[in-house]
Scaffold this active site. Sequence first.
Site, PDB file in Angstrom:
ATOM      1  N   THR A  10      15.784   4.285  -3.483  1.00 17.27           N
ATOM      2  CA  THR A  10      14.888   3.520  -4.344  1.00 17.27           C
ATOM      3  C   THR A  10      15.714   2.521  -5.154  1.00 17.27           C
ATOM      4  OG1 THR A  10      13.073   3.684  -5.942  1.00 17.27           O
ATOM      5  CG2 THR A  10      14.961   5.143  -6.294  1.00 17.27           C
ATOM      6  N   LYS A  14      18.396  -0.367  -2.932  1.00 17.04           N
ATOM      7  CA  LYS A  14      17.873  -0.701  -1.617  1.00 17.04           C
ATOM      8  C   LYS A  14      18.705  -1.754  -0.890  1.00 17.04           C
ATOM      9  CE  LYS A  14      13.069   0.544  -2.593  1.00 17.04           C
ATOM     10  NZ  LYS A  14      11.659   0.096  -2.564  1.00 17.04           N
ATOM     11  N   ASP A  51       8.465   0.080   3.026  1.00 19.59           N
ATOM     12  CA  ASP A  51       7.602  -0.358   1.919  1.00 19.59           C
ATOM     13  C   ASP A  51       6.384  -1.120   2.439  1.00 19.59           C
ATOM     14  OD1 ASP A  51       9.210   0.770  -0.018  1.00 19.59           O
ATOM     15  OD2 ASP A  51      10.427  -1.012  -0.271  1.00 19.59           O
ATOM     16  N   ALA A  79       8.318  -5.669  -3.020  1.00 25.90           N
ATOM     17  CA  ALA A  79       7.152  -5.219  -2.261  1.00 25.90           C
ATOM     18  C   ALA A  79       6.611  -6.338  -1.382  1.00 25.90           C
ATOM     19  CB  ALA A  79       6.069  -4.715  -3.217  1.00 25.90           C
TER      20      ALA A  79
END
Length: 205
Positions: A10, A14, A51, A79
């Site tokens: 996380t 990443k 994701d 995202a």
Amino acid sequence: MPNIDSILITLPHKFGAVMHCDHLSDRARVLGAINAMRREADGRWFGDNFDGAGLTAGLKKAGHAIKGTSVFMIGAGGAGSSIGVSMLEEGARHLTFHDVNANSQAALLDKLHRAYPGRVSVATTVPPDSDIVVNATSAGLRDSDPLPVDPNQLAPRMVVADVITDPVPTRLLVEATKIGCPTRDGTHMLDGQIDLLFGFMLGKR
């Protein structure tokens, strides 16, 4: 540590975790970021990013095709970048997106142009031919947040998705429902991602 077979990654790791992988999935290579690593039988590490794949999996599970569609997305952060790649990877005809941060928008546009030439553009409003509209920002976490998309730009045939998991539904999805749009919230994206991650860790993906 020989008893570790997989790792979930996380923020803020990443991007940095990529350098510890021996090979990457195509989408992870485009993004330059991963959220899962798996030790292969030969001891090498494989990295992937789920994701955006969680959102596309949730859409497909609900019967919403992605291949051949026109997608509009708000947000070019972590995202949004992952969702954009997954949409194009799943065969979206074109992705149009917008981010208020000009640097983030330009960086993602350059990255996607190189990987998917001719299939990406930017715009500040929802193109009328959009089939799927995605909010990939945090706008909607608070009641006082502005709507990420003007509901007047939506049409009943558009599928509207939001990455936010709390509250559910967001104001955007409430307004989209009033118009007659099918909607998917952040919990559907999370469920899709969990299924993919378990399969990945077990070596099935």
